[in-house]
Design a protein around this motif. Structure first.
Motif, short mmCIF file in Angstrom:
data_model
loop_
_atom_site.label_atom_id
_atom_site.label_comp_id
_atom_site.label_asym_id
_atom_site.label_seq_id
_atom_site.Cartn_x
_atom_site.Cartn_y
_atom_site.Cartn_z
N SER A 30 0.85 -1.20 0.00
CA SER A 30 0.00 0.00 0.00
C SER A 30 0.88 1.24 0.00
O SER A 30 1.88 1.31 0.72
N ASN A 59 -5.55 2.59 3.11
CA ASN A 59 -6.79 1.84 3.29
C ASN A 59 -7.99 2.78 3.35
O ASN A 59 -9.02 2.56 2.71
N GLN A 60 -7.86 3.84 4.14
CA GLN A 60 -8.96 4.78 4.29
C GLN A 60 -9.15 5.63 3.03
O GLN A 60 -10.28 5.91 2.63
N SER A 112 -8.36 4.73 -0.04
CA SER A 112 -8.95 3.84 -1.04
C SER A 112 -10.44 3.66 -0.81
O SER A 112 -11.23 3.62 -1.77
N THR A 113 -10.84 3.57 0.46
CA THR A 113 -12.25 3.41 0.79
C THR A 113 -13.07 4.57 0.25
O THR A 113 -14.11 4.38 -0.39
N SER A 133 -4.15 -0.12 -2.28
CA SER A 133 -5.01 -0.71 -1.26
C SER A 133 -6.25 -1.23 -1.98
O SER A 133 -7.02 -0.45 -2.55
N GLY A 187 -9.09 -2.90 -1.10
CA GLY A 187 -10.45 -2.96 -0.58
C GLY A 187 -11.41 -1.96 -1.19
O GLY A 187 -12.54 -2.31 -1.57
N ARG A 245 -3.80 -9.95 8.19
CA ARG A 245 -5.08 -9.76 8.88
C ARG A 245 -5.78 -11.08 9.18
O ARG A 245 -6.60 -11.15 10.09
N HIS A 274 -8.69 -4.81 11.77
CA HIS A 274 -9.20 -4.17 10.55
C HIS A 274 -10.58 -4.71 10.20
O HIS A 274 -11.18 -4.25 9.23
N THR A 325 -16.57 -2.85 3.39
CA THR A 325 -15.68 -1.88 4.03
C THR A 325 -15.30 -2.30 5.43
O THR A 325 -14.14 -2.21 5.84
N HIS A 330 -12.36 -4.74 5.74
CA HIS A 330 -10.95 -4.41 5.51
C HIS A 330 -10.53 -3.11 6.19
O HIS A 330 -9.32 -2.88 6.37
N ALA A 331 -11.50 -2.28 6.59
CA ALA A 331 -11.14 -1.00 7.21
C ALA A 331 -11.91 -0.75 8.50
O ALA A 331 -11.89 0.38 9.01
#
Length: 447
Positions: A193, A204-205, A207-208, A250, A252, A327, A366, A414, A417-418
């Motif tokens: 990432s 991660n955030q 990408s979300t 990332s 997700g 994870r 996560h 979501t 993964h986050a």
């Protein structure tokens, strides 16, 4: 160009300019945070929430949250969730809520034993109140938002207004990310990432929220683009957000966006007549070809590393041992904690420290599903069942909310993964509970 279309274009450009300002003068981020909150309160009170202003301003906050986080603009750490809580409660003061939403009151009540248990945990070298607040803010935000939205009658046009509110702040984020890394090729060195392409913040955030951006601009393209100009603008933004989302490395957020779009197109296709089905089929074909184009361009810009990332390989092309960056081990540990503490769990926020006792390492979860099970036990399982099945039952009886299943999928994927670090999954989930209509507005009535 019509006034509404011009206004939309100008608002997009204005928010892109805000992103440039925040990039040049990051201290302005705190000012924007305060402005958004104060304006939100005024916006709801001034209009007495007659047109669900609480939903509009909450959607705006959801999309602005990541940019405010990455520029240290949050006045408090959980500003996004707390402000949405206040907006939802204020909206209910003016326009009430459905008494039939008792399941979500039960959802909130079942969180209480975990809070009590955590507060009684033997003293740790941490602020337990802060840990509880951090971990419970997401579920509480979801519960209150769900109570507000449960079977709330709203026109599809107003839902599109909420979608527009999602879109605007994303332009500020887009401008900021572009200025932060104008040349993606210069900063891609591996398949991990990438913080550089994520504005220096958690990929991660980022990408979300970029994945959410892909979806909301796709919805704009499908339902809110009456002119060729708007079709080009919104389609172009779908492509831009997809590219920027991919190069965060990332996965997700992008996988979630794809699933949301597939489900939306599927719902529309199976509800449409023959003539509309052929148009939907064409859109699916164009979307697929465009997706291949975005992927190809991303592969070129990353020298093929994005291909290896999604194939779960390192930069040398070697298969990685795990598919979720370690994870899986955390999830397995949380399931073991759940089995050992099956009734009430170990308490809100205590899963991290329980795992530390076992492994000697403190690592945040996560995955909200296994976290809920470990920290709330069987009560957490009941809560998860309420959250998953209730929107499905409502959708069966109100299929005019064609976005409902996509919203539900956003929440479900979501939180896998986050977790619920952002306000986005909590608020977007609640939108799946709305009772949408497309005919003339009925008389206001809340049961």
């Amino acid at each position: 160009m019509k006034k509404e279309e011009a206004a939309y274009i100008y608002l997009l450009l204005f928010h892109a300019f805000l992103g440039v300002l925040i990039f040049a003068m990051p201290f302005l981020s705190k000012l924007f945070t305060l402005t958004i909150f104060v304006f939100g309160i005024y916006y709801i009170i001034e209009n007495k929430n007659k047109n669900n202003e609480a939903l509009v301003i909450s959607a705006y906050v959801v999309s602005f949250e990541v940019l405010l986080r990455m520029t240290d603009g949050m006045l408090i750490n959980e500003f996004g969730k707390y402000s949405i809580l206040i907006f939802m409660l204020l909206g209910m003061v003016y326009s009430g809520f459905s008494k039939n939403g008792i399941l979500y009151w039960i959802f909130l009540l079942l969180l209480i034993p975990g809070i009590i248990l955590a507060s009684l945990t033997p003293e740790l070298n941490v602020d337990v109140k802060k840990i509880i607040s951090f971990n419970i803010s997401g579920p509480v935000c979801l519960g209150i938002s769900a109570i507000y939205c449960f079977q709330r009658k709203i026109s599809f046009n107003r839902v599109l207004g909420v979608i527009t509110a999602f879109c605007l702040p994303l332009m500020a984020l887009a401008a900021y990310l572009y200025l932060y890394t104008p040349n993606v090729r210069d900063v891609i060195t591996g398949t991990q990432s990438n913080f550089e392409t994520s504005g220096g913040f958690g990929p991660n955030q980022v990408s979300t929220i970029l994945g959410l951006g892909v979806f909301v601009f796709f919805v704009q393209f499908m339902f809110n683009s009456k002119s060729l100009l708007l079709q080009i603008v919104n389609a172009g933004l779908v492509v831009f957000f997809a590219f920027r989302g991919l190069v965060t490395f990332s996965r997700g957020g992008m996988i979630t966006a794809i699933m949301m779009i597939i489900i939306l197109l599927g719902v529309i296709y199976f509800r449409a007549n023959g003539q509309i089905k052929s148009k939907i089929g064409l859109i699916i074909l164009i979307s697929f070809i465009t997706g291949l184009g975005v992927w190809g361009y991303s592969s070129f810009q990353t020298s093929g590393l994005i291909n290896k990332r999604y194939a779960n390989q390192d930069a040398m092309g070697r298969e990685k041992k795990d598919r979720l960056g370690g994870r899986e081990e955390i999830m397995n540990q949380e399931l073991e904690i759940f089995i050992d503490n099956i009734i009430f769990g170990v308490g809100t926020g205590m899963g991290k420290y329980k795992r530390a006792e076992i492994t000697g390492t403190e690592v945040a979860s996560h995955n909200e599903i296994t976290r809920m099970l470990a920290e709330h036990g069987s009560l957490g399982l009941i809560d998860l069942l309420i959250l998953f099945f209730t929107p499905l039952f409502l959708w069966v009886n109100n299929r005019q909310n064609i976005l409902a299943l996509s919203f539900l999928v956003f929440w479900l994927l979501t939180i896998n993964h986050a977790a619920m670090r952002l306000a986005a999954p909590a608020f977007v989930y609640a939108l799946s509970l709305l009772k949408v209509y497309t005919h003339e507005k009925p008389a206001l009535h809340r049961e």
